[in-house]
Scaffold this motif. Structure first.
Motif, PDB file in Angstrom:
ATOM      1  N   GLN A 100       0.849  -1.193   0.000  1.00 33.68           N
ATOM      2  CA  GLN A 100       0.000   0.000   0.000  1.00 33.68           C
ATOM      3  C   GLN A 100       0.885   1.244   0.000  1.00 33.68           C
ATOM      4  O   GLN A 100       2.069   1.182   0.327  1.00 33.68           O
ATOM      5  CB  GLN A 100      -0.930   0.002   1.215  1.00 33.68           C
TER       6      GLN A 100
ATOM      7  N   ASP B 249      -1.167   5.794   3.000  1.00 32.15           N
ATOM      8  CA  ASP B 249      -2.230   4.937   3.529  1.00 32.15           C
ATOM      9  C   ASP B 249      -1.708   4.082   4.682  1.00 32.15           C
ATOM     10  O   ASP B 249      -2.442   3.839   5.657  1.00 32.15           O
ATOM     11  CB  ASP B 249      -2.791   4.052   2.422  1.00 32.15           C
TER      12      ASP B 249
ATOM     13  N   TYR C 124      -9.136  11.194  -2.667  1.00 30.02           N
ATOM     14  CA  TYR C 124      -8.410  11.016  -1.399  1.00 30.02           C
ATOM     15  C   TYR C 124      -9.115  11.727  -0.247  1.00 30.02           C
ATOM     16  O   TYR C 124      -9.144  11.226   0.876  1.00 30.02           O
ATOM     17  CB  TYR C 124      -6.948  11.474  -1.532  1.00 30.02           C
TER      18      TYR C 124
ATOM     19  N   TYR D 251     -10.708   9.684   3.072  1.00 29.38           N
ATOM     20  CA  TYR D 251     -10.430  10.005   4.478  1.00 29.38           C
ATOM     21  C   TYR D 251     -11.435  11.030   5.002  1.00 29.38           C
ATOM     22  O   TYR D 251     -11.080  11.963   5.722  1.00 29.38           O
ATOM     23  CB  TYR D 251      -8.981  10.463   4.637  1.00 29.38           C
TER      24      TYR D 251
END
Length: 248
Positions: A138, A142, A172, A176
């Motif tokens: 990843q 992240d 993104y 989040y």
């Protein structure tokens, strides 16, 4: 709905600050910015700096504090932020020689974040493009967010560097959601170097970013331009004028 305030990351005008710290803050206030994000505090004490901000009608949106300072001088950082009524501290960069051990970086941030939290300050992580290399399958970015959890660390997402890494900033922000209190606005010139550009003067599609930010809990937009082709205050003025024209 109240407009999201717009601040200037003072790294943009770093050379002017070295010549005249308070005078440069006055000029930033005159441009119409709601606040500033610090990258150093000049030679002012926390109390002196708070008085300057109050006199100018500027809010302290936060500060970029080098990881090494967070590790070695956290009490001083906390004192500044409590006095300035600033609730965000961003780890702005990881020096190259430390990037070979991201688990150690995560461990260090995991020690810093609770100390800040106890004092009413949220730790943020500000990305460049090197966090879009892979660790354990990843992206580093992240990895940091999943390892540390939202109570410890949140994102100061820099849309230029996400774009430069080949990813979608709006996606993104959505990924989040509720964990991106600050979005760093900077644009990308349509040239072979993908140079820094004033917000609204480049090729980044800003509307989806604004929509995602405002739907997912952004508290500040921060204009930053690492390198300016015109005088930095002119660049800061142009970015703000363009944002105001866009209704921000």
């Amino acid at each position: 709905m109240a407009k999201t305030p717009i601040g200037l990351q003072l790294f943009t005008v770093r050379d002017l600050l070295q010549e005249d710290f308070v005078g440069t803050l006055e000029k930033v206030a005159e441009l119409g910015y709601d606040g500033v994000e610090f990258a150093g505090y000049g030679d002012l004490t926390p109390t002196e700096l708070k008085k300057v901000l109050d006199d100018l009608g500027l809010k302290a949106a936060g500060a970029h504090v080098p990881l090494e300072m967070l590790e070695s001088d956290l009490d001083r950082v906390i004192e500044y932020h409590q006095t300035l009524e600033s609730k965000f501290v961003s780890c702005p960069y990881v020096v190259e020689e430390r990037r070979n051990d991201w688990p150690a970086i995560a461990q260090s941030l995991a020690k810093i974040a609770p100390r800040l939290k106890e004092n009413g300050i949220q730790l943020l992580y500000h990305n460049h493009d090197f966090e879009f290399e892979k660790i354990d399958g990843q992206y580093v970015l992240d990895y940091l967010f999943s390892t540390l959890g939202s109570d410890l660390i949140q994102a100061e997402l820099d849309i230029y560097w996400v774009t430069r890494a080949g990813e979608d900033p709006a996606a993104y922000i959505e990924k989040y959601s509720g964990r991106v209190p600050i979005v760093h606005l900077k644009d990308m010139a349509d040239d072979e170097n993908r140079s820094f550009a004033e917000v609204g003067e480049g090729i980044i599609d800003l509307e989806p970013i604004f929509a995602a930010a405002e739907a997912n809990g952004v508290e500040w937009y921060i204009v930053e331009q690492d390198i300016c082709q015109r005088p930095p205050l002119e660049s800061a003025k142009l970015s703000l004028e363009n944002l105001r024209r866009m209704g921000k």
